[in-house]
Design a protein around this motif. Structure first.
Motif, PDB file in Angstrom:
ATOM      1  N   GLU A  88      48.982  90.429  -8.680  1.00  0.00           N
ATOM      2  CA  GLU A  88      48.952  88.984  -8.487  1.00  0.00           C
ATOM      3  C   GLU A  88      47.656  88.680  -7.763  1.00  0.00           C
ATOM      4  OE1 GLU A  88      52.556  87.194  -7.090  1.00  0.00           O
ATOM      5  OE2 GLU A  88      53.730  88.866  -7.874  1.00  0.00           O
ATOM      6  N   GLY A  89      46.810  87.842  -8.392  1.00  0.00           N
ATOM      7  CA  GLY A  89      45.495  87.614  -7.835  1.00  0.00           C
ATOM      8  C   GLY A  89      45.103  86.153  -7.796  1.00  0.00           C
ATOM      9  N   THR A  90      44.072  85.897  -6.997  1.00  0.00           N
ATOM     10  CA  THR A  90      43.526  84.557  -6.822  1.00  0.00           C
ATOM     11  C   THR A  90      42.019  84.633  -6.996  1.00  0.00           C
ATOM     12  OG1 THR A  90      45.270  84.037  -5.242  1.00  0.00           O
ATOM     13  CG2 THR A  90      43.339  82.616  -5.211  1.00  0.00           C
ATOM     14  N   LEU A  91      41.471  83.680  -7.761  1.00  0.00           N
ATOM     15  CA  LEU A  91      40.030  83.603  -7.989  1.00  0.00           C
ATOM     16  C   LEU A  91      39.523  82.279  -7.465  1.00  0.00           C
ATOM     17  CD1 LEU A  91      37.424  84.720  -9.347  1.00  0.00           C
ATOM     18  CD2 LEU A  91      38.140  83.470 -11.393  1.00  0.00           C
ATOM     19  N   GLY A  92      38.590  82.324  -6.509  1.00  0.00           N
ATOM     20  CA  GLY A  92      38.019  81.104  -5.948  1.00  0.00           C
ATOM     21  C   GLY A  92      38.794  80.601  -4.744  1.00  0.00           C
ATOM     22  N   GLU A  93      38.208  79.583  -4.100  1.00  0.00           N
ATOM     23  CA  GLU A  93      38.820  79.038  -2.892  1.00  0.00           C
ATOM     24  C   GLU A  93      39.379  77.639  -3.102  1.00  0.00           C
ATOM     25  OE1 GLU A  93      36.075  79.406   0.331  1.00  0.00           O
ATOM     26  OE2 GLU A  93      35.839  81.543   0.036  1.00  0.00           O
ATOM     27  N   ARG A  94      38.569  76.742  -3.688  1.00  0.00           N
ATOM     28  CA  ARG A  94      39.059  75.382  -3.950  1.00  0.00           C
ATOM     29  C   ARG A  94      39.726  75.366  -5.320  1.00  0.00           C
ATOM     30  NH1 ARG A  94      34.578  71.241  -3.703  1.00  0.00           N
ATOM     31  NH2 ARG A  94      33.242  73.019  -4.033  1.00  0.00           N
ATOM     32  N   ASN A  95      40.960  74.872  -5.374  1.00  0.00           N
ATOM     33  CA  ASN A  95      41.716  74.835  -6.620  1.00  0.00           C
ATOM     34  C   ASN A  95      41.631  76.189  -7.335  1.00  0.00           C
ATOM     35  OD1 ASN A  95      43.374  73.604  -8.495  1.00  0.00           O
ATOM     36  ND2 ASN A  95      41.672  72.847  -9.715  1.00  0.00           N
ATOM     37  N   PRO A  96      42.068  77.267  -6.684  1.00  0.00           N
ATOM     38  CA  PRO A  96      41.861  78.607  -7.232  1.00  0.00           C
ATOM     39  C   PRO A  96      42.675  78.877  -8.492  1.00  0.00           C
ATOM     40  CG  PRO A  96      43.335  78.710  -5.376  1.00  0.00           C
ATOM     41  CD  PRO A  96      42.846  77.288  -5.460  1.00  0.00           C
ATOM     42  N   MET A  97      42.122  79.723  -9.326  1.00  0.00           N
ATOM     43  CA  MET A  97      42.870  80.251 -10.462  1.00  0.00           C
ATOM     44  C   MET A  97      43.768  81.353  -9.913  1.00  0.00           C
ATOM     45  SD  MET A  97      41.441  82.144 -13.864  1.00  0.00           S
ATOM     46  CE  MET A  97      42.111  83.787 -14.039  1.00  0.00           C
ATOM     47  N   THR A  98      45.007  81.374 -10.340  1.00  0.00           N
ATOM     48  CA  THR A  98      45.908  82.457  -9.959  1.00  0.00           C
ATOM     49  C   THR A  98      46.402  83.120 -11.230  1.00  0.00           C
ATOM     50  OG1 THR A  98      47.827  80.988  -9.888  1.00  0.00           O
ATOM     51  CG2 THR A  98      46.649  81.336  -7.811  1.00  0.00           C
ATOM     52  N   GLY A  99      46.648  84.400 -11.148  1.00  0.00           N
ATOM     53  CA  GLY A  99      47.118  85.124 -12.325  1.00  0.00           C
ATOM     54  C   GLY A  99      48.005  86.287 -11.946  1.00  0.00           C
ATOM     55  N   ARG A 100      48.795  86.677 -12.913  1.00  0.00           N
ATOM     56  CA  ARG A 100      49.687  87.832 -12.753  1.00  0.00           C
ATOM     57  C   ARG A 100      49.470  88.712 -13.981  1.00  0.00           C
ATOM     58  NH1 ARG A 100      54.693  89.215 -10.147  1.00  0.00           N
ATOM     59  NH2 ARG A 100      56.085  90.253 -11.603  1.00  0.00           N
ATOM     60  N   TYR A 101      49.161  89.985 -13.747  1.00  0.00           N
ATOM     61  CA  TYR A 101      48.796  90.902 -14.821  1.00  0.00           C
ATOM     62  C   TYR A 101      49.543  92.224 -14.671  1.00  0.00           C
ATOM     63  CZ  TYR A 101      45.025  87.556 -15.061  1.00  0.00           C
ATOM     64  OH  TYR A 101      44.318  86.393 -15.152  1.00  0.00           O
ATOM     65  N   GLN A 102      49.900  92.811 -15.793  1.00  0.00           N
ATOM     66  CA  GLN A 102      50.550  94.118 -15.809  1.00  0.00           C
ATOM     67  C   GLN A 102      49.545  95.145 -16.339  1.00  0.00           C
ATOM     68  OE1 GLN A 102      53.473  94.868 -18.910  1.00  0.00           O
ATOM     69  NE2 GLN A 102      54.818  95.744 -17.360  1.00  0.00           N
ATOM     70  N   HIS A 103      49.327  96.201 -15.578  1.00  0.00           N
ATOM     71  CA  HIS A 103      48.424  97.283 -15.963  1.00  0.00           C
ATOM     72  C   HIS A 103      49.266  98.528 -16.193  1.00  0.00           C
ATOM     73  CE1 HIS A 103      44.947  94.977 -14.371  1.00  0.00           C
ATOM     74  NE2 HIS A 103      45.857  94.552 -13.508  1.00  0.00           N
ATOM     75  N   ARG A 104      49.061  99.181 -17.328  1.00  0.00           N
ATOM     76  CA  ARG A 104      49.859 100.367 -17.645  1.00  0.00           C
ATOM     77  C   ARG A 104      48.967 101.497 -18.132  1.00  0.00           C
ATOM     78  NH1 ARG A 104      55.103 101.737 -18.231  1.00  0.00           N
ATOM     79  NH2 ARG A 104      55.578 103.371 -19.726  1.00  0.00           N
ATOM     80  N   PHE A 105      49.207 102.667 -17.586  1.00  0.00           N
ATOM     81  CA  PHE A 105      48.529 103.886 -18.003  1.00  0.00           C
ATOM     82  C   PHE A 105      49.596 104.809 -18.579  1.00  0.00           C
ATOM     83  CE2 PHE A 105      46.106 102.001 -14.633  1.00  0.00           C
ATOM     84  CZ  PHE A 105      44.780 102.204 -14.970  1.00  0.00           C
ATOM     85  N   GLU A 106      49.479 105.139 -19.864  1.00  0.00           N
ATOM     86  CA  GLU A 106      50.417 106.074 -20.489  1.00  0.00           C
ATOM     87  C   GLU A 106      49.695 107.387 -20.694  1.00  0.00           C
ATOM     88  OE1 GLU A 106      51.974 104.198 -23.982  1.00  0.00           O
ATOM     89  OE2 GLU A 106      53.154 102.786 -22.793  1.00  0.00           O
ATOM     90  N   ILE A 107      50.375 108.473 -20.328  1.00  0.00           N
ATOM     91  CA  ILE A 107      49.768 109.793 -20.374  1.00  0.00           C
ATOM     92  C   ILE A 107      50.507 110.634 -21.395  1.00  0.00           C
ATOM     93  CG2 ILE A 107      49.181 111.825 -18.997  1.00  0.00           C
ATOM     94  CD1 ILE A 107      49.862 109.161 -16.787  1.00  0.00           C
ATOM     95  N   ALA A 108      49.757 111.171 -22.368  1.00  0.00           N
ATOM     96  CA  ALA A 108      50.344 111.994 -23.424  1.00  0.00           C
ATOM     97  C   ALA A 108      49.684 113.366 -23.418  1.00  0.00           C
ATOM     98  CB  ALA A 108      50.155 111.324 -24.784  1.00  0.00           C
ATOM     99  N   PRO A 109      50.482 114.424 -23.492  1.00  0.00           N
ATOM    100  CA  PRO A 109      49.912 115.780 -23.500  1.00  0.00           C
ATOM    101  C   PRO A 109      49.039 116.025 -24.731  1.00  0.00           C
ATOM    102  CG  PRO A 109      52.284 115.843 -23.150  1.00  0.00           C
ATOM    103  CD  PRO A 109      51.929 114.442 -23.522  1.00  0.00           C
ATOM    104  N   GLU A 110      47.978 116.786 -24.518  1.00  0.00           N
ATOM    105  CA  GLU A 110      47.109 117.283 -25.581  1.00  0.00           C
ATOM    106  C   GLU A 110      46.856 118.749 -25.291  1.00  0.00           C
ATOM    107  OE1 GLU A 110      43.507 115.045 -25.806  1.00  0.00           O
ATOM    108  OE2 GLU A 110      44.446 113.413 -26.923  1.00  0.00           O
ATOM    109  N   ALA A 111      46.325 119.456 -26.240  1.00  0.00           N
ATOM    110  CA  ALA A 111      46.095 120.891 -26.076  1.00  0.00           C
ATOM    111  C   ALA A 111      45.249 121.209 -24.844  1.00  0.00           C
ATOM    112  CB  ALA A 111      45.439 121.462 -27.329  1.00  0.00           C
ATOM    113  N   ALA A 112      44.192 120.437 -24.606  1.00  0.00           N
ATOM    114  CA  ALA A 112      43.286 120.715 -23.487  1.00  0.00           C
ATOM    115  C   ALA A 112      43.650 119.958 -22.220  1.00  0.00           C
ATOM    116  CB  ALA A 112      41.858 120.370 -23.892  1.00  0.00           C
ATOM    117  N   GLY A 113      44.726 119.215 -22.225  1.00  0.00           N
ATOM    118  CA  GLY A 113      45.114 118.427 -21.056  1.00  0.00           C
ATOM    119  C   GLY A 113      45.962 117.257 -21.466  1.00  0.00           C
ATOM    120  N   SER A 114      45.522 116.039 -21.160  1.00  0.00           N
ATOM    121  CA  SER A 114      46.275 114.832 -21.510  1.00  0.00           C
ATOM    122  C   SER A 114      45.320 113.697 -21.851  1.00  0.00           C
ATOM    123  CB  SER A 114      47.159 114.393 -20.341  1.00  0.00           C
ATOM    124  OG  SER A 114      48.122 115.367 -20.052  1.00  0.00           O
ATOM    125  N   ARG A 115      45.821 112.732 -22.624  1.00  0.00           N
ATOM    126  CA  ARG A 115      45.064 111.521 -22.939  1.00  0.00           C
ATOM    127  C   ARG A 115      45.736 110.360 -22.213  1.00  0.00           C
ATOM    128  NH1 ARG A 115      41.291 109.628 -26.106  1.00  0.00           N
ATOM    129  NH2 ARG A 115      41.110 111.605 -27.190  1.00  0.00           N
TER     130      ARG A 115
END
Length: 148
Positions: A49-76
């Motif tokens: 949940e973030g705010t951009l600016g001071e006067r009449n700020p933009m506010t937003g809510r964002y979902q960040h996702r990291f999915e990890i899948a096994p690979e032969a040399a490690g993961s992607r």
């Protein structure tokens, strides 16, 4: 730019904060993120949940996702971001053509920069006992393959 987080590994409910600036603008971005999924080594997700600016700020809510899948040399690692809510959007987010431009071109470039910074931070702060090591690819990190 700043990042404040507990020194221990993130678990569901962990809160961290960060600040930064919007490119091509003097506005500052401040946010508070909460970890919603910490399923090591499969997935890591947090809502910001973030705010951009001071006067009449933009506010937003964002979902960040990291999915990890096994690979032969490690993961992607696959990173996705979703906008859950926005209020008082700046011009570049309020006009349909500009919004599309931002989400299809600008935001991916900024995400790439953020991932590069994350991988650089990991490289700088990792010890020999840490299990995460960034690879050369942007948006891609290598984790040791899970032991059977």
């Amino acid at each position: 730019m700043s990042l404040a987080a507990p020194p221990s590994a993130a678990i569901e409910g962990t809160v961290f904060t960060s600040t930064g600036s919007q490119p091509m603008s003097k506005r500052r971005w401040e946010d508070r993120s909460t970890v919603t999924v910490a399923d090591r080594p499969r997935a890591f997700e947090f809502v910001t949940e973030g705010t951009l600016g001071e006067r009449n700020p933009m506010t937003g809510r964002y979902q960040h996702r990291f999915e990890i899948a096994p690979e032969a040399a490690g993961s992607r690692i696959t990173y996705t971001v979703s906008q859950l809510a926005v209020a008082n959007p700046t011009l570049r987010y309020s006009l349909p053509v500009l919004r599309q431009l931002v989400w299809r071109i600008v935001f991916p470039k900024l995400s790439e920069r953020g991932l590069r910074n994350l991988f650089a931070y990991i490289d700088e702060h990792a010890t020999r006992n840490d299990s995460i090591r960034p690879s050369a690819g942007v948006g891609d990190a290598r984790l040791p393959a899970p032991e059977a």
